[in-house]
Write a protein that holds these residues in place. Structure first.
Motif, PDB file in Angstrom:
ATOM      1  N   HIS A  16       0.815  -1.215   0.000  1.00 24.42           N
ATOM      2  CA  HIS A  16       0.000   0.000   0.000  1.00 24.42           C
ATOM      3  C   HIS A  16       0.849   1.265   0.000  1.00 24.42           C
ATOM      4  N   GLY A  17       2.156   1.108  -0.191  1.00 24.15           N
ATOM      5  CA  GLY A  17       3.034   2.263  -0.306  1.00 24.15           C
ATOM      6  C   GLY A  17       3.108   3.121   0.943  1.00 24.15           C
ATOM      7  N   ILE A  18       3.009   2.485   2.106  1.00 19.95           N
ATOM      8  CA  ILE A  18       3.032   3.226   3.374  1.00 19.95           C
ATOM      9  C   ILE A  18       4.433   3.190   3.961  1.00 19.95           C
ATOM     10  N   ASP A  19       4.974   4.355   4.249  1.00 19.80           N
ATOM     11  CA  ASP A  19       6.326   4.487   4.803  1.00 19.80           C
ATOM     12  C   ASP A  19       6.284   4.265   6.314  1.00 19.80           C
ATOM     13  N   LEU A  20       7.098   3.346   6.803  1.00 20.18           N
ATOM     14  CA  LEU A  20       7.122   3.019   8.227  1.00 20.18           C
ATOM     15  C   LEU A  20       8.262   3.704   8.973  1.00 20.18           C
ATOM     16  N   GLY A  21       8.927   4.635   8.318  1.00 16.94           N
ATOM     17  CA  GLY A  21      10.058   5.310   8.944  1.00 16.94           C
ATOM     18  C   GLY A  21       9.704   6.017  10.233  1.00 16.94           C
ATOM     19  N   LYS A  22       8.517   6.608  10.284  1.00 13.81           N
ATOM     20  CA  LYS A  22       8.094   7.332  11.482  1.00 13.81           C
ATOM     21  C   LYS A  22       7.921   6.391  12.675  1.00 13.81           C
ATOM     22  N   VAL A  23       7.513   5.145  12.395  1.00 16.29           N
ATOM     23  CA  VAL A  23       7.350   4.164  13.475  1.00 16.29           C
ATOM     24  C   VAL A  23       8.691   3.897  14.140  1.00 16.29           C
ATOM     25  N   ASP A  24       9.712   3.635  13.340  1.00 20.42           N
ATOM     26  CA  ASP A  24      11.047   3.389  13.890  1.00 20.42           C
ATOM     27  C   ASP A  24      11.582   4.619  14.617  1.00 20.42           C
ATOM     28  N   GLU A  25      11.286   5.785  14.073  1.00 19.69           N
ATOM     29  CA  GLU A  25      11.742   7.031  14.700  1.00 19.69           C
ATOM     30  C   GLU A  25      11.131   7.200  16.084  1.00 19.69           C
ATOM     31  N   GLN A  26       9.837   6.939  16.214  1.00 22.02           N
ATOM     32  CA  GLN A  26       9.170   7.078  17.501  1.00 22.02           C
ATOM     33  C   GLN A  26       9.661   6.032  18.502  1.00 22.02           C
ATOM     34  N   LEU A  27       9.898   4.828  18.032  1.00 19.01           N
ATOM     35  CA  LEU A  27      10.397   3.787  18.925  1.00 19.01           C
ATOM     36  C   LEU A  27      11.780   4.133  19.460  1.00 19.01           C
ATOM     37  N   GLN A  28      12.633   4.645  18.613  1.00 17.95           N
ATOM     38  CA  GLN A  28      13.967   5.044  19.056  1.00 17.95           C
ATOM     39  C   GLN A  28      13.894   6.194  20.049  1.00 17.95           C
ATOM     40  N   LEU A  29      12.863   7.016  19.920  1.00 15.24           N
ATOM     41  CA  LEU A  29      12.698   8.155  20.816  1.00 15.24           C
ATOM     42  C   LEU A  29      12.297   7.705  22.221  1.00 15.24           C
ATOM     43  N   VAL A  30      11.375   6.748  22.317  1.00 15.05           N
ATOM     44  CA  VAL A  30      10.848   6.358  23.625  1.00 15.05           C
ATOM     45  C   VAL A  30      11.581   5.167  24.245  1.00 15.05           C
ATOM     46  N   ALA A  31      12.230   4.329  23.424  1.00 14.07           N
ATOM     47  CA  ALA A  31      12.927   3.155  23.967  1.00 14.07           C
ATOM     48  C   ALA A  31      14.243   2.934  23.238  1.00 14.07           C
ATOM     49  N   PRO A  32      15.147   3.910  23.292  1.00 13.63           N
ATOM     50  CA  PRO A  32      16.406   3.772  22.560  1.00 13.63           C
ATOM     51  C   PRO A  32      17.233   2.591  23.064  1.00 13.63           C
ATOM     52  N   ASN A  33      17.763   1.818  22.138  1.00 14.91           N
ATOM     53  CA  ASN A  33      18.658   0.696  22.433  1.00 14.91           C
ATOM     54  C   ASN A  33      17.986  -0.450  23.206  1.00 14.91           C
ATOM     55  N   SER A  34      16.666  -0.479  23.253  1.00 17.65           N
ATOM     56  CA  SER A  34      15.992  -1.579  23.942  1.00 17.65           C
ATOM     57  C   SER A  34      16.120  -2.865  23.133  1.00 17.65           C
ATOM     58  N   PRO A  35      16.438  -3.984  23.795  1.00 15.21           N
ATOM     59  CA  PRO A  35      16.491  -5.264  23.074  1.00 15.21           C
ATOM     60  C   PRO A  35      15.112  -5.727  22.603  1.00 15.21           C
ATOM     61  N   ASN A  36      14.074  -5.075  23.101  1.00 14.78           N
ATOM     62  CA  ASN A  36      12.708  -5.456  22.744  1.00 14.78           C
ATOM     63  C   ASN A  36      12.137  -4.641  21.589  1.00 14.78           C
ATOM     64  N   LEU A  37      12.952  -3.794  20.977  1.00 12.89           N
ATOM     65  CA  LEU A  37      12.446  -2.936  19.902  1.00 12.89           C
ATOM     66  C   LEU A  37      11.753  -3.711  18.774  1.00 12.89           C
ATOM     67  N   PRO A  38      12.295  -4.839  18.310  1.00 16.28           N
ATOM     68  CA  PRO A  38      11.587  -5.578  17.251  1.00 16.28           C
ATOM     69  C   PRO A  38      10.190  -6.026  17.668  1.00 16.28           C
ATOM     70  N   LEU A  39      10.021  -6.382  18.939  1.00 21.18           N
ATOM     71  CA  LEU A  39       8.703  -6.802  19.422  1.00 21.18           C
ATOM     72  C   LEU A  39       7.751  -5.619  19.473  1.00 21.18           C
ATOM     73  N   TYR A  40       8.235  -4.474  20.006  1.00 13.06           N
ATOM     74  CA  TYR A  40       7.389  -3.280  20.060  1.00 13.06           C
ATOM     75  C   TYR A  40       7.004  -2.842  18.651  1.00 13.06           C
ATOM     76  N   ARG A  41       7.929  -2.996  17.721  1.00 13.90           N
ATOM     77  CA  ARG A  41       7.653  -2.581  16.344  1.00 13.90           C
ATOM     78  C   ARG A  41       6.520  -3.416  15.750  1.00 13.90           C
ATOM     79  N   ASP A  42       6.568  -4.729  15.971  1.00 16.24           N
ATOM     80  CA  ASP A  42       5.504  -5.582  15.460  1.00 16.24           C
ATOM     81  C   ASP A  42       4.161  -5.283  16.140  1.00 16.24           C
ATOM     82  N   MET A  43       4.204  -4.945  17.437  1.00 17.37           N
ATOM     83  CA  MET A  43       2.973  -4.558  18.120  1.00 17.37           C
ATOM     84  C   MET A  43       2.354  -3.323  17.467  1.00 17.37           C
ATOM     85  N   MET A  44       3.189  -2.328  17.227  1.00 18.83           N
ATOM     86  CA  MET A  44       2.693  -1.096  16.625  1.00 18.83           C
ATOM     87  C   MET A  44       2.189  -1.337  15.207  1.00 18.83           C
ATOM     88  N   LEU A  45       2.900  -2.162  14.453  1.00 14.52           N
ATOM     89  CA  LEU A  45       2.472  -2.448  13.084  1.00 14.52           C
ATOM     90  C   LEU A  45       1.151  -3.215  13.071  1.00 14.52           C
TER      91      LEU A  45
END
Length: 372
Positions: A16-45
């Motif tokens: 659908h041509g949707i850019d997910l860059g903002k999702v990664d940007e927000q995750l890095q802002l609230v949980a930088p360097n967290s080992p759980n980032l891939p899990l949080y990313r899938d939750m948000m997606l």
């Protein structure tokens, strides 16, 4: 099991041509360097895909309520992370004058003296008795909110030890997730439902192995009759493995029930899967003779290879609180949990330890129990 990212989620947004860059940007802002980032990313997606589909409102409300309950429960129970807990099930209709009420109250008091917290559904009967015996400091109540009048028992009502749940399935999750042991007293459909569900979860490996104690009053036959039916109809018809009945133990006193729990953790600490290897954590190293007996006597639990014992304070992939523990590793078949319980019983025998060990002088997270 190791985490695997959901590639279909990514494909949905690419199509659908949707850019997910903002999702990664927000995750890095609230949980930088967290080992759980891939899990949080899938939750948000997952939530974003629901929003993109913009489907049934009721589905969205269920998802929101479930997430809120999970988050609130995780936050609340984090305060008790370092304490072992025992979930007690039994009839809410047991009257105060019934012998099982007195026994459940004694059970709660005995668990509290062993520094164990008592989890119940926060209702009356057996639940009220167990909390009454344990006292507020050693009690947690998981109450279900109903559209009609519903009161928690006096021990936890109005305290921070009471967690309300809207969904039964989330409440059930925490009854098992938080339990280092389960004690089941006589009860009705609900108690039998909990008993069979707990055994199914352990039997299938969906829940970690913990002691399951069936407690009845002296001379009582509630669980004896239930086990006789299970043995005659389920075991003899091969609906369950003969060793599955090893997952439960009978007790007719509070001391006997708590001793069963204490014994279970006398050497065994916990277990986990690490890729295709099953890891049993232990307080005491096993002797060479015991390892030889395990190789011979529990060969049926291995898919291949041998049993390996390792005492490594810097074990790879091991959590900090557990790195001091000895590990027994093997390629577990994942099926015969009853035989796994027999292995735990074997490693808990002091005569199978490499040498006598002094009592621990400091308490570690989820360590062996102390019973006075």
């Amino acid at each position: 099991m190791p985490y695997q990212p959901n590639e279909r989620l990514l494909e949905h947004f690419r199509e659908h041509g949707i850019d997910l860059g903002k999702v990664d940007e927000q995750l890095q802002l609230v949980a930088p360097n967290s080992p759980n980032l891939p899990l949080y990313r899938d939750m948000m997606l997952t939530i974003l895909r629901m929003a993109h589909d913009d489907g049934n409102r009721w589905n969205a409300k269920i998802t929101l309520q479930a997430l809120r309950e999970l988050d609130h429960s995780f936050r609340t129970l984090e305060h008790y992370k370092g304490r072992r807990k025992v979930t007690v099930f039994g009839s809410a209709r047991t009257p105060v004058e019934h012998p099982m009420y007195a026994l459940a109250r004694e059970l709660g008091a005995t668990l509290a003296r062993a520094d164990l917290m008592v989890i119940t559904g926060a209702g009356g009967g057996i639940m009220a008795a167990a909390h009454e015996g344990a006292g507020s400091d050693h009690s947690l109540g998981f109450n279900i909110t109903l559209p009609f009048e519903q009161h928690a028992n006096a021990t936890v009502d109005g305290t921070d030890k009471l967690l309300p749940f809207h969904f039964f399935f989330i409440r059930k999750l925490f009854f098992v997730k938080e339990a280092d042991a389960l004690v089941l007293c006589p009860g009705g459909f609900g108690t039998l439902d909990e008993a069979l569900e707990v055994l199914t979860l352990i039997q299938t490996g969906k829940s970690p192995l913990v002691p399951v104690v069936l407690l009845d009053s002296p001379g009582g036959s509630f669980w004896q009759d239930a086990l006789a039916f299970i043995s005659r109809q389920l075991e003899e018809n091969r609906y369950i493995l003969p060793s599955d009945l090893k997952l439960v133990r009978m007790a007719h006193s509070a001391d006997e029930a708590v001793e069963e729990i204490r014994q279970f953790y006398s050497n065994y600490h916990s277990s986990r899967w690490l890729k295709n290897q099953f890891v049993v954590r232990m307080h005491h190293r096993l002797s060479e003779a015991a390892l030889h007996d395990i190789e011979e006597g529990f060969a049926d639990l291995r898919l291949s290879g041998r049993y390996h014992q390792q005492a490594d304070s810097g074990a790879e992939h091991e959590e900090g609180n557990y790195s001091h523990l000895t590990r027994l590793t093997f390629a577990f078949n994942g099926r015969d949990q009853g035989r796994l319980r027999e292995l735990v019983d074997f490693i808990n025998l002091p005569e199978n330890w490499a040498k006598p060990q002094p009592m621990h002088t400091t308490q570690r997270a989820r360590e062996a129990l102390k019973v006075s």
